[in-house]
Design a protein around this motif. Structure first.
Motif, mmCIF file in Angstrom:
data_model
loop_
_atom_site.group_PDB
_atom_site.id
_atom_site.type_symbol
_atom_site.label_atom_id
_atom_site.label_comp_id
_atom_site.label_asym_id
_atom_site.label_seq_id
_atom_site.Cartn_x
_atom_site.Cartn_y
_atom_site.Cartn_z
ATOM 1 N N THR A 3 0.837 -1.197 0.000
ATOM 2 C CA THR A 3 0.000 0.000 0.000
ATOM 3 C C THR A 3 0.878 1.256 0.000
ATOM 4 O OG1 THR A 3 -0.148 0.064 2.424
ATOM 5 C CG2 THR A 3 -1.871 -1.151 1.233
ATOM 6 N N ARG A 4 0.400 2.282 -0.666
ATOM 7 C CA ARG A 4 1.098 3.566 -0.682
ATOM 8 C C ARG A 4 0.074 4.682 -0.498
ATOM 9 N NH1 ARG A 4 5.473 3.086 -5.720
ATOM 10 N NH2 ARG A 4 5.962 0.869 -5.420
ATOM 11 N N GLU A 5 0.528 5.792 0.046
ATOM 12 C CA GLU A 5 -0.397 6.910 0.291
ATOM 13 C C GLU A 5 0.299 8.240 0.002
ATOM 14 O OE1 GLU A 5 -3.511 6.732 3.542
ATOM 15 O OE2 GLU A 5 -2.171 8.282 4.358
ATOM 16 N N ILE A 60 -6.212 12.903 -0.097
ATOM 17 C CA ILE A 60 -5.406 11.753 0.324
ATOM 18 C C ILE A 60 -5.628 10.627 -0.679
ATOM 19 C CG2 ILE A 60 -4.970 10.055 2.123
ATOM 20 C CD1 ILE A 60 -5.967 12.102 4.165
ATOM 21 N N HIS A 62 -4.892 6.892 -1.778
ATOM 22 C CA HIS A 62 -4.472 5.603 -1.214
ATOM 23 C C HIS A 62 -4.465 4.559 -2.317
ATOM 24 C CE1 HIS A 62 -4.695 1.827 1.078
ATOM 25 N NE2 HIS A 62 -4.030 2.499 2.004
#
Length: 305
Positions: A3-5, A60, A62
């Motif tokens: 996962t990246r944000e 944001i 995600h």
């Protein structure tokens, strides 16, 4: 699943979602990112958005990246110029034109393919596509880099990169005549606000410091030594262009009209030094300028006669 944000700042406002992510995620293509969006793997503020969604301040983003399936990086019998090797590290002299590790669309002919054919004991910290790779140099930049053969060595080398104690010196040929014999460029770097495939000097970028020293001046070019204090993507190329002296041959940050028929920027990783992960002794390696580089220098020297 990885996962990246990302939190959107002023420099990324009003940019398409897919364009922004293709700039931020260098290891993923735009089509791959669009596929993730279609498969509901990317959300903005917890809501599904289309590829053409224009990002807003403080959004944001995600991303959920599925684990790779069935990707095998094959060993290839590609000649390696090995400068030094022991049970912990390999120092190689990478030629211009060779990609360091496989990425989207490039799975063969890389330094990693050659390393896998040479030895099987490479660190696994960076995954199956980047075994042993501690740091990178651009495809069209030649010179020395170090590869880790085990995780312990990898961690110790990565720590030296992080605290800026690793010595990295480059030789660059730039456009124009630098007036100062030496100087320091302290300018933060980040994604270009419009052209996302580019790096640029930006207000809220990551700290980036390059020290340069003039080695020789020609008719309309200067040979310089650049020492990296930090190691950002395209750092020397962007910093030198920022002060009005882009690298000769640079297809991205250089002049549109080039005076030489080159395959890329005139940049060579000349010197590399680090504390050995086992002996704790400082070791240093150098690499001679490649022939294509020497040829251009000879042309410039003859112009002075």
């Amino acid at each position: 699943m990885e996962t990246r944000e990302f939190i959107i700042d002023e420099s990324s406002e009003n940019i398409r979602l897919d364009v922004f992510l293709s700039g931020e995620m260098e290891d993923k293509s735009r089509s791959y990112i669009q596929g993730l969006i279609e498969k509901s793997q990317i959300k903005v503020n917890g809501i599904l958005k289309k590829s053409n969604y224009k990002l807003k301040l403080k959004d944001i983003v995600h991303i959920s990246i599925p684990d790779p399936v069935g990707l095998d990086i094959e060993p290839e019998d590609i000649p390696l110029d090995i400068v030094y090797e022991d049970s912990d590290v390999i120092v190689v002299n990478k030629p211009q034109g060779m990609v360091v590790h496989p990425a989207s669309g490039v799975y063969t002919g890389t330094l990693v393919n050659a390393l896998l054919n040479h030895c099987k004991d490479l660190s696994g910290i960076n995954g199956v596509t980047r075994p042993g790779i501690v740091h990178r140099i651009d495809k069209d930049t030649s010179g020395v880099l170090v590869v880790a053969k085990n995780d312990r060595a990898h961690n110790k080398l990565a720590e030296q990169l992080k605290d800026h104690s690793m010595t990295r010196s480059y030789i660059a040929l730039v456009e124009g005549i630098l007036k100062k014999d030496e100087g320091t460029i302290d300018a933060p770097l980040g994604r270009h606000p419009v052209e996302r495939i580019k790096i640029a000097v930006v207000k809220n970028g990551k700290d980036a410091v390059t020290h340069y020293k003039v080695l020789e001046r020609f008719k309309n070019a200067t040979l310089v030594e650049c020492v990296l204090e930090t190691g950002r993507t395209h750092q020397i190329r962007v910093h030198m262009a920022h002060i009005g002296h882009p690298l000769i041959g640079d297809p991205v940050y250089g002049y549109k009209k080039q005076r030489f028929n080159l395959n890329g920027q005139m940049l060579h990783a000349k010197k590399l030094g680090f504390i050995h992960p086992s002996t704790n002794e400082y070791i240093e390696f150098t690499s001679d300028l490649p022939e294509y580089f020497k040829k251009i220098l000879n042309i410039l020297k003859n112009e002075l006669k």
